[in-house]
Motif scaffolding. Sequence first.
Motif, PDB file in Angstrom:
ATOM      1  N   GLY A   1       0.810  -1.214   0.000  1.00 52.28           N
ATOM      2  CA  GLY A   1       0.000   0.000   0.000  1.00 52.28           C
ATOM      3  C   GLY A   1       0.841   1.259   0.000  1.00 52.28           C
ATOM      4  O   GLY A   1       2.053   1.238   0.241  1.00 52.28           O
ATOM      5  N   HIS A   2       0.202   2.393  -0.237  1.00 50.81           N
ATOM      6  CA  HIS A   2       0.891   3.675  -0.329  1.00 50.81           C
ATOM      7  C   HIS A   2       1.494   4.095   1.008  1.00 50.81           C
ATOM      8  O   HIS A   2       2.459   4.859   1.036  1.00 50.81           O
ATOM      9  N   TYR A   3       0.907   3.618   2.116  1.00 48.82           N
ATOM     10  CA  TYR A   3       1.452   3.981   3.421  1.00 48.82           C
ATOM     11  C   TYR A   3       2.868   3.435   3.558  1.00 48.82           C
ATOM     12  O   TYR A   3       3.741   4.063   4.168  1.00 48.82           O
ATOM     13  N   LEU A   4       3.101   2.263   2.982  1.00 45.64           N
ATOM     14  CA  LEU A   4       4.428   1.650   3.041  1.00 45.64           C
ATOM     15  C   LEU A   4       5.331   2.254   1.966  1.00 45.64           C
ATOM     16  O   LEU A   4       6.455   2.652   2.231  1.00 45.64           O
ATOM     17  N   GLN A   5       4.829   2.304   0.735  1.00 39.75           N
ATOM     18  CA  GLN A   5       5.535   2.996  -0.346  1.00 39.75           C
ATOM     19  C   GLN A   5       4.645   3.008  -1.584  1.00 39.75           C
ATOM     20  O   GLN A   5       4.105   1.971  -1.978  1.00 39.75           O
ATOM     21  N   PRO A   6       4.488   4.153  -2.227  1.00 37.09           N
ATOM     22  CA  PRO A   6       3.711   4.198  -3.472  1.00 37.09           C
ATOM     23  C   PRO A   6       4.510   3.561  -4.602  1.00 37.09           C
ATOM     24  O   PRO A   6       5.715   3.339  -4.467  1.00 37.09           O
ATOM     25  N   PRO A   7       3.890   3.264  -5.726  1.00 36.69           N
ATOM     26  CA  PRO A   7       4.636   2.722  -6.871  1.00 36.69           C
ATOM     27  C   PRO A   7       5.680   3.718  -7.351  1.00 36.69           C
ATOM     28  O   PRO A   7       5.402   4.905  -7.517  1.00 36.69           O
ATOM     29  N   LEU A   8       6.906   3.225  -7.578  1.00 38.18           N
ATOM     30  CA  LEU A   8       8.007   4.057  -8.051  1.00 38.18           C
ATOM     31  C   LEU A   8       8.650   3.408  -9.273  1.00 38.18           C
ATOM     32  O   LEU A   8       8.443   2.224  -9.547  1.00 38.18           O
ATOM     33  N   GLU A   9       9.468   4.193  -9.977  1.00 35.31           N
ATOM     34  CA  GLU A   9      10.130   3.665 -11.171  1.00 35.31           C
ATOM     35  C   GLU A   9      11.319   2.774 -10.825  1.00 35.31           C
ATOM     36  O   GLU A   9      11.807   2.037 -11.686  1.00 35.31           O
ATOM     37  N   SER A  10      11.781   2.837  -9.591  1.00 33.15           N
ATOM     38  CA  SER A  10      12.945   2.043  -9.193  1.00 33.15           C
ATOM     39  C   SER A  10      12.553   1.048  -8.100  1.00 33.15           C
ATOM     40  O   SER A  10      11.591   1.260  -7.358  1.00 33.15           O
ATOM     41  N   MET A  11      13.319  -0.045  -8.017  1.00 34.47           N
ATOM     42  CA  MET A  11      13.107  -1.047  -6.973  1.00 34.47           C
ATOM     43  C   MET A  11      14.170  -0.855  -5.897  1.00 34.47           C
ATOM     44  O   MET A  11      15.191  -1.547  -5.868  1.00 34.47           O
ATOM     45  N   THR A  12      13.927   0.102  -5.008  1.00 32.44           N
ATOM     46  CA  THR A  12      14.941   0.478  -4.011  1.00 32.44           C
ATOM     47  C   THR A  12      14.424   0.398  -2.583  1.00 32.44           C
ATOM     48  O   THR A  12      15.030   0.949  -1.672  1.00 32.44           O
ATOM     49  N   TYR A  13      13.313  -0.280  -2.378  1.00 30.21           N
ATOM     50  CA  TYR A  13      12.753  -0.357  -1.018  1.00 30.21           C
ATOM     51  C   TYR A  13      13.668  -1.195  -0.120  1.00 30.21           C
ATOM     52  O   TYR A  13      14.197  -2.238  -0.541  1.00 30.21           O
ATOM     53  N   ASP A  14      13.847  -0.736   1.116  1.00 31.76           N
ATOM     54  CA  ASP A  14      14.672  -1.451   2.088  1.00 31.76           C
ATOM     55  C   ASP A  14      13.786  -2.437   2.851  1.00 31.76           C
ATOM     56  O   ASP A  14      13.113  -2.065   3.807  1.00 31.76           O
ATOM     57  N   PHE A  15      13.746  -3.690   2.398  1.00 31.50           N
ATOM     58  CA  PHE A  15      12.883  -4.688   3.024  1.00 31.50           C
ATOM     59  C   PHE A  15      13.354  -5.069   4.437  1.00 31.50           C
ATOM     60  O   PHE A  15      12.602  -5.670   5.195  1.00 31.50           O
ATOM     61  N   SER A  16      14.581  -4.709   4.818  1.00 32.42           N
ATOM     62  CA  SER A  16      15.085  -5.074   6.141  1.00 32.42           C
ATOM     63  C   SER A  16      14.661  -4.091   7.217  1.00 32.42           C
ATOM     64  O   SER A  16      14.841  -4.348   8.401  1.00 32.42           O
TER      65      SER A  16
END
Length: 671
Positions: free
Chosen positions: A655-670
């Motif tokens: 969901g957007h609260y966690l992160q909206p859709p972006l052009e890059s895959m840079t989310y820190d899953f840790s």
Amino acid sequence: MNNNKQPLRLLTLETSRNEAERWVKLFRNSGLPARVQQLDTLDDLEEALSTGQWDLLLTVEETPLLNAGQVLSSIQRLKLDIPVIVSIHDNKPDIIRHWLEKGAGDAIHHSHEEHILHALLREKASQEHRQQLQKLQKELNDLKQRCQLLMDNTSQAIAYVHEGMHIDTNPSYNKLFGYEDPDDLAGTPLIDMIAFRDQPLFKNLIKHFKPGDEQPTVECQLVNVEGQTFPATVLLSDAVFDDEPCIQVIVKGNAPTSTATTVVDREENSILVPRERFTPLLSGHREPETLAYLRLDNYDSIRENTGVDGSIAIQETMSRLLYEHLPDSTATHYGDEVYLIDVHEKNVAALELLRAALENELIPTGQQTLFTTASIGLAEIGQACDGQTMLERARLACHLTASNGGNKLELFSQSAIDNQKACNGDTVAMIRQALENDSFRLLFQPVISVTGDGPSYYEVLLRLLDQKGKEVPAGEFITAAQDSDLMPFIDRWVIRQSVKLLSRKLRNGEDTRLMIHISQASLNDEEFTERLSRLLEAADVPGQMIVLQMAERLVHQHLNQVKTFAERLEPSGCQFAITQFSGESPSMKIMEHLDLMFVKLDCLFTEQLERNEDAHLKKTAKHLKSLNKVIIIPGVENAQTLTSIWQLGVDYIQGHYLQPPLESMTYDFSS
């Protein structure tokens, strides 16, 4: 005021009999006998309208048992032509407007008796005019039918011509010239059916044709559909067709015996042939090498300002220029301002000379000099390209050059056509461009493990930008793609790009996985899973890195196809997921027929959580857990929802609260 002494048949809705009687007296005092029937109830109204014939209806706004609205509704429902005047007590504009909008002929204050009387008589006169018009219309239609019947059955060959073009022909005329379908003659110039040596005579006749003048019969040679000539006698006379003045053509002649031929006949010193002799090239065994679609840029203006004289002058000029510059080609006058040319490859360059010559040509007609230019579209024969396809391509190329100012040649290019259409807002053209230029935009939204133990996933979302860089709504372009059968190509494009990205991630040591939407169209593509396997193998990407997903609605509609697809998918190692899962009884039934791991719930569950309504979610999650499914909840938009999810046994959130859709895959899953 009215000389008609027949009694007026008047229905009235009044509050009392006395009020109704005053209208009888008013008509009588005006010298107009009237037969009046008072209405009291809705049943009275329905019976009177169903059983009697009435000229007028005068009604107050409302009585205890009936109102003017019911009166108007009943008349409209029964489709009766009975004018209604409403007698009102408050002479406010909005009240008058209300009754006029409801269908009343007028709304007048009840005390204005003379005004009401004049309004009733006005409506009665209008009614009589309508009835007379209907009667005359019926008589006219009957007369037209009789005339058409006579024309269809006469042995004489008859045609109607407007501005030199056929607009109607009878069966004898069609048969004489060898046409099976009369529509083939619609829009065909009459001059094209006259032998070349007799055309100057006919051009002169048409140019100086004046309605009412007696026209001499003409002995000449005509040309049939096969290009053969035959002697005939032609008589021109003025006529009217569909309320437009035109010329009636009567032909007396004997058509020649048809002989098979493979040669396209044409007149001396002209490359023009009848349209019906040219069009077989577009559907036969020998398509043109290059087909030119030539359209005069300002023909409508010329015809409007100079009439038949200008049209004839243009036709003569085009015939001469075509012969001078393309003597080895074959052409036809395809329609008013359009010429088709079968051009040999070696002569394509001559088309530019033709265009330039036409641009510089001074065309005299009467006291005027005409100027015109041409837009020319070209289509070349190619693999899997038949004559009709060439015609459409040449037409599109011509339209493109005309829309860019005209007076140019344009070789058909699908990308150029798509670019033009895309600039004009055509969504399908934008999709074609995006596929060709790899200009779709991919966004990635993380799908996060609630416990932090599971693999990292991103959902792949597809976006399309218009020519101005503005995002086209997903629903709009997906619908356009489905309607134009482009969805399989979009699915393949997304898969290709996703595998490339995964390959790059793996080389960088990142264990990233993607959830990719596919359409129903890919279910029917038997090569889809095989193509996917080859792609994964070539990129050295394990199949478990990809989860293909489809909405529950589509899965339910195509369950057997989905089962077959999932079985074909299994050897590749890819997973299959269902999205927008509602948890209803039909949804659970699907689980019995499909062996899939991931279930993404519908966003309605998240909305219910925000309202603290989690009973349905708990029940659904419990059932899915008993089936060992991985549960994903999308649409998490706030911390409150996130807090509620922890206790439900859900595996992944998004969901957007966690992160909206972006052009890059840079989310820190840790984190």
